[in-house]
Design an enzyme around this catalytic site. Sequence first.
Site, PDB file in Angstrom:
ATOM      1  N   GLY A 118       1.572   4.319  -6.745  1.00 42.44           N
ATOM      2  CA  GLY A 118       0.599   3.629  -7.605  1.00 42.44           C
ATOM      3  C   GLY A 118       0.652   4.011  -9.073  1.00 42.44           C
ATOM      4  O   GLY A 118      -0.157   3.514  -9.865  1.00 42.44           O
ATOM      5  N   GLN A 119       1.623   4.886  -9.447  1.00 46.51           N
ATOM      6  CA  GLN A 119       1.693   5.255 -10.864  1.00 46.51           C
ATOM      7  C   GLN A 119       2.048   4.018 -11.688  1.00 46.51           C
ATOM      8  O   GLN A 119       2.747   3.125 -11.204  1.00 46.51           O
ATOM      9  CB  GLN A 119       2.754   6.328 -11.071  1.00 46.51           C
ATOM     10  CG  GLN A 119       2.388   7.675 -10.456  1.00 46.51           C
ATOM     11  CD  GLN A 119       3.594   8.599 -10.381  1.00 46.51           C
ATOM     12  OE1 GLN A 119       4.432   8.593 -11.269  1.00 46.51           O
ATOM     13  NE2 GLN A 119       3.683   9.370  -9.320  1.00 46.51           N
ATOM     14  N   GLU A 120       1.586   4.035 -12.943  1.00 45.19           N
ATOM     15  CA  GLU A 120       1.724   2.841 -13.794  1.00 45.19           C
ATOM     16  C   GLU A 120       3.166   2.310 -13.822  1.00 45.19           C
ATOM     17  O   GLU A 120       3.403   1.113 -13.693  1.00 45.19           O
ATOM     18  CB  GLU A 120       1.252   3.173 -15.203  1.00 45.19           C
ATOM     19  CG  GLU A 120       0.876   1.945 -15.975  1.00 45.19           C
ATOM     20  CD  GLU A 120       0.236   2.284 -17.310  1.00 45.19           C
ATOM     21  OE1 GLU A 120      -0.075   3.458 -17.567  1.00 45.19           O
ATOM     22  OE2 GLU A 120       0.077   1.333 -18.103  1.00 45.19           O
ATOM     23  N   LEU A 129       5.363   2.456 -11.643  1.00 46.46           N
ATOM     24  CA  LEU A 129       5.815   1.913 -10.347  1.00 46.46           C
ATOM     25  C   LEU A 129       5.147   0.571 -10.004  1.00 46.46           C
ATOM     26  O   LEU A 129       5.598  -0.141  -9.107  1.00 46.46           O
ATOM     27  CB  LEU A 129       5.522   2.909  -9.221  1.00 46.46           C
ATOM     28  CG  LEU A 129       6.204   4.288  -9.336  1.00 46.46           C
ATOM     29  CD1 LEU A 129       5.700   5.221  -8.243  1.00 46.46           C
ATOM     30  CD2 LEU A 129       7.720   4.139  -9.233  1.00 46.46           C
TER      31      LEU A 129
END
Length: 205
Positions: A83-85, A87
Amino acid sequence: MGNGLSDHHQSLFPCLPSFQALHIVILGLDCAGKTTVLYRLRFNEFVNTVPTRGFNTEKIKVPLGGGRGSRRSASFHFWDVGGQEKLRPLWRSYTRCADGLVFVVDSVDSERMEEAKTELHKITRLAENQGVPVLVVANKQDLRNSLSLAQMESMLALAELPAATPWHLQPACAIIGEGLHEGLDKLHAMIAKRRKTLRQQKKKR
Ligand code: G3D
Ligand code: MG
């Protein structure tokens, strides 16, 4: 809470057997608890997680209608995507054939609620996700300062999701698994309802 309705699968493979696992993509901001949800369902216990850089995937048979001990069950093929930006642009490639989405939100992280709202609305507005049911998991409800369901519904602007998108907001604590089976039961019902509607529409044509 919800407004209660892939069938990409159905249209691509009209003879798809009903026991085929449902393709479910777990999305949400980093640290929301997505991987904890997945492993709680898979192993029925808390598993310590590390930040997900790619994805985790598991096929899990989930009891329906009353949780453990219930005779009804459904197979879910879950995809838990980082969920990192950086990704998030990849989410789209996982949701393309999704039967349903699970969007996990950290109920304590009021500062990033706007960011969660933006991502949720962005993914549900994509043409290929029109009508795909969404289970919004209000996770970490065990924490003292967690927001209430009404607050989360309003901050995530769930009433403004596309009219065709059925959704349900489920309070949960992924660490102990509370609310997860109940939420998946609702998601399964929304997927079944959508399939039925699509079948009826097809017959009318
Ligand atoms: P992600 O996959 O969405 O990035 P993770 O999130 O599953 O890795 O979880 C992020 C952190 O939140 C983890 O803590 C995890 O234990 C915690 N967490 C997940 N679900 C819950 C919950 O329901 N309640 C509480 N209190 N914590 C939860 P760490 O300390 O490892 O960062
Ligand atoms: Mg993760």
